[in-house]
Write an enzyme that holds these catalytic residues in place. Structure first.
Site, PDB file in Angstrom:
ATOM      1  N   GLY A 387       5.110 -12.088   7.784  1.00 30.78           N
ATOM      2  CA  GLY A 387       4.955 -13.467   8.230  1.00 30.78           C
ATOM      3  C   GLY A 387       3.532 -13.820   8.615  1.00 30.78           C
ATOM      4  N   GLY A 389       1.076 -14.356   6.586  1.00 32.48           N
ATOM      5  CA  GLY A 389       0.494 -15.313   5.643  1.00 32.48           C
ATOM      6  C   GLY A 389      -0.016 -14.680   4.371  1.00 32.48           C
ATOM      7  N   THR A 391       1.587 -13.480   1.554  1.00 30.76           N
ATOM      8  CA  THR A 391       2.166 -14.041   0.328  1.00 30.76           C
ATOM      9  C   THR A 391       1.728 -15.490   0.137  1.00 30.76           C
ATOM     10  OG1 THR A 391       4.090 -12.587   0.536  1.00 30.76           O
ATOM     11  CG2 THR A 391       4.328 -14.513  -0.885  1.00 30.76           C
ATOM     12  N   GLU A 513       2.244  -5.471  -3.315  1.00 30.02           N
ATOM     13  CA  GLU A 513       2.899  -4.169  -3.108  1.00 30.02           C
ATOM     14  C   GLU A 513       3.523  -3.683  -4.412  1.00 30.02           C
ATOM     15  OE1 GLU A 513       2.867  -1.170  -1.630  1.00 30.02           O
ATOM     16  OE2 GLU A 513       2.767  -2.374   0.174  1.00 30.02           O
TER      17      GLU A 513
END
Length: 589
Positions: A387, A389, A391, A513
């Site tokens: 969370g 940021g 992505t 990833e």
């Protein structure tokens, strides 16, 4: 505004709109106006031929079939042949137009969907969108084919029949004409109700498709938690909702047809009674009465057909409204009037005071005054808590969204000055959860470069260490992978995605990833392949595992949408407590 949000508003609008909404599809008919003209001419000829049969009936009764001249018999035979041939031409071409328009609308809707921004698909259910592509366009196919043909034919026969009735016997015609306004009254009353119910019925069918699609897609989870009985019951509830909505629609449609038929046959019965009296009194011949009854039945049948098709047109109006809603949805990401073009080769990129909130969560800040630059050919890893940021950075780079504030430069050009297609052609992505299509291996790898040769596809698979398992599949590169690549393991799907990115040969590489689903042996092999792939390319890596960032030129530490530290692995271990903690938790250091 999305489909779901519009439902309440549109339920009110359906009360106000009428069948004129179907005229908005006229642009899909224009390319086939010549064929439509031929079909219309055939429609007029067949209607006139059918009207002439009434005069043939009069001749048969008044003069007797054996007293007819050869010319009269020839004319009757010619009318019958014209009726048969004209009906064939009319039915074929109008059905052809219906199929063509349905497919054109379906194609237009699908092409428009491809231009819409990801946020649209976040707030709207895929099942409902699929229903518009399939159910609604199929309904238009039947309407613009058979139903329109029957409706136009019935209108012409209704008008022609009335005229012939007036010519044959004006007194009896007046009896029938008195019932016409009475027939139109229930059509006006029930028609509006029917359209509203049709819209609701179509929405419930879309709900069924959405629910079923979600369960089928996640069938392993359903079975793992043994939720089959609960899901079966929940689905039966959705089915019953659709059936209840359909029952209300069918009831209104049936009442409309029944009311029209009762009124018509009441008028027809009165007309026959008065006509029989006139024949008995010698005022008209038996042939004239038979001819008149023929036209009266023709008019009655036309009214019944029109009332039935009127209900179908109401359903089509609801479907058209749903399709036009989708076609009117404006894409939020559009190319500029005069777009700049990225040069081929290695590109730099930079975030300049970028702030961003997702449209679905406007009060939550995903990125907050983010600043960083990646030089040409540099490999930069991005790490941070879930969370943080990470992505979001990738999504903004591909211009799925535009920043709320600040700017993003690629190759020293602001993204808003680039055509999104040109931008994305220069970016290769390997996501954490790779998306595969249900087609074969060749299609999935060549998605990165559709013009690639078989040798290039094979070479990309070899470099991604996917060639061995591909060749062991039942049909090798021609093996179908099933929905979402379900026939492959997670590591195999990942290597297919890596091969796809290799084949694209992008200037900028985004790795989310990319080796997370691989075992230790495969990961080592793919790391070598990725290292080769990253040579000469600007690369951003979202990383949680130490192995994926040891070779990075720099590491960016992101927290709550802000850059709080950067450097190499050893530098961050000593300068950042958060990074050190992440290493202890995630990298087992």
């Amino acid at each position: 505004m999305g489909l779901t949000a519009k439902k309440i508003e549109n339920s009110d609008q359906t009360q106000k709109q009428d069948l004129r909404i179907l005229l908005q599809l006229s642009s899909f008919i224009k390319p086939y106006k010549k064929i439509a003209f031929v079909a219309f001419i055939a429609l007029i000829i067949t209607s006139l031929s059918f009207l002439l049969l009434g005069q043939g009936i009069k001749l048969f009764i008044d003069e007797g079939i054996y007293n007819l001249s050869r010319n009269e018999l020839f004319v009757i035979l010619l009318v019958l042949m014209t009726l048969v041939i004209g009906t064939f031409i009319r039915f074929y071409f109008i059905s052809w137009i219906g199929e063509r328009i349905s497919n054109d609308v379906r194609l237009a809707v699908f092409n428009h969907l491809l231009t819409l921004h990801p946020h649209y698909f976040e707030v709207n259910r895929s099942g409902e969108i699929n229903a518009r592509l399939t159910t609604d366009t199929t309904l238009l196919q039947s309407i613009f084919g058979f139903s329109i043909s029957m409706a136009l034919s019935s209108v012409l026969l209704f008008i022609g029949g009335l005229i012939m009735m007036i010519i044959t016997n004006i007194k009896l015609a007046l009896i029938v004409l008195i019932s016409v306004p009475v027939i139109l009254l229930p059509m006006a009353i029930y028609g509006r109700r029917l359209r509203t119910l049709s819209r609701k019925s179509q929405d419930t069918v879309a709900d069924i498709g959405t629910y079923a699609g979600e369960i089928v897609q996640n069938i392993k989870i359903v079975q793992s938690f043994t939720r089959e009985p609960e899901e079966s019951y929940a689905f039966s509830v959705e089915v019953e909702k659709a059936f209840s909505a359909a029952k209300r629609r069918i009831l209104q449609s049936s009442l409309l047809i029944a009311a029209a038929m009762i009124i018509v046959f009441t008028g027809l019965g009165a007309m026959i009674w008065f006509g029989a009296k006139d024949v008995a009194n010698g005022e008209i011949s038996a042939g004239e009465l038979a001819s008149f009854v023929f036209y009266a039945i023709m008019v009655a049948r036309s009214v019944a057909v029109i009332s039935e098709i009127y209900g179908q047109l109401q359903r089509a109006a609801g479907a058209t409204e749903r399709l036009l809603e989708l076609l009117s949805e404006k894409p939020q990401i559009t190319p500029p009037a005069q777009p700049k073009k990225l040069e081929k080769g290695t590109l730099s990129l930079s975030f300049n005071n970028v702030s961003f909130s997702y449209p679905s969560r406007p009060k939550e800040v995903a990125l907050n005054q983010l600043n960083f630059k990646v030089n040409k050919g540099e490999t930069v890893a991005i790490v941070g808590l879930s969370g943080a940021g990470k992505t979001t950075i990738f999504e903004l780079l591909q211009r799925f969204y535009d920043p709320s504030q600040g700017s993003i430069d690629v190759g020293d050009i602001d993204l808003i000055n680039l055509d999104p297609i040109n931008l994305r052609m220069n970016i290769g992505v390997v996501p954490q959860q790779p998306t595969l299509f249900s087609a074969d291996v060749t299609h999935n790898i060549s998605y990165g470069n559709p013009s690639a040769s078989k040798n290039q596809i094979k070479q990309a698979a070899k470099e991604a260490f996917a060639l061995n398992f591909i060749e062991q599949l039942p049909e090798g590169f021609n093996s179908y992978l099933g929905e979402q690549g379900v026939r492959l393991s997670g590591g195999q799907r990942q290597r297919i995605a890596i091969a796809r990115a290799m084949l694209k040969d992008p200037s900028i590489l985004l790795l989310d990833e990319a080796t997370s689903a691989l075992d230790a042996d495969s990961e080592q092999k793919v790391q070598h392949a990725l290292k080769k792939l990253m040579e000469g390319r600007t690369t951003l890596i979202i990383a949680h595992r130490l192995a994926t960032i040891m070779h990075a030129d720099r590491i960016l530490l992101i927290d709550q949408g802000q850059l709080i530290a950067e450097g190499n692995h050893q530098q961050l271990l000593t300068s950042s407590d958060l990074y050190k903690r992440l290493c202890e938790l995630q990298f087992n250091h």
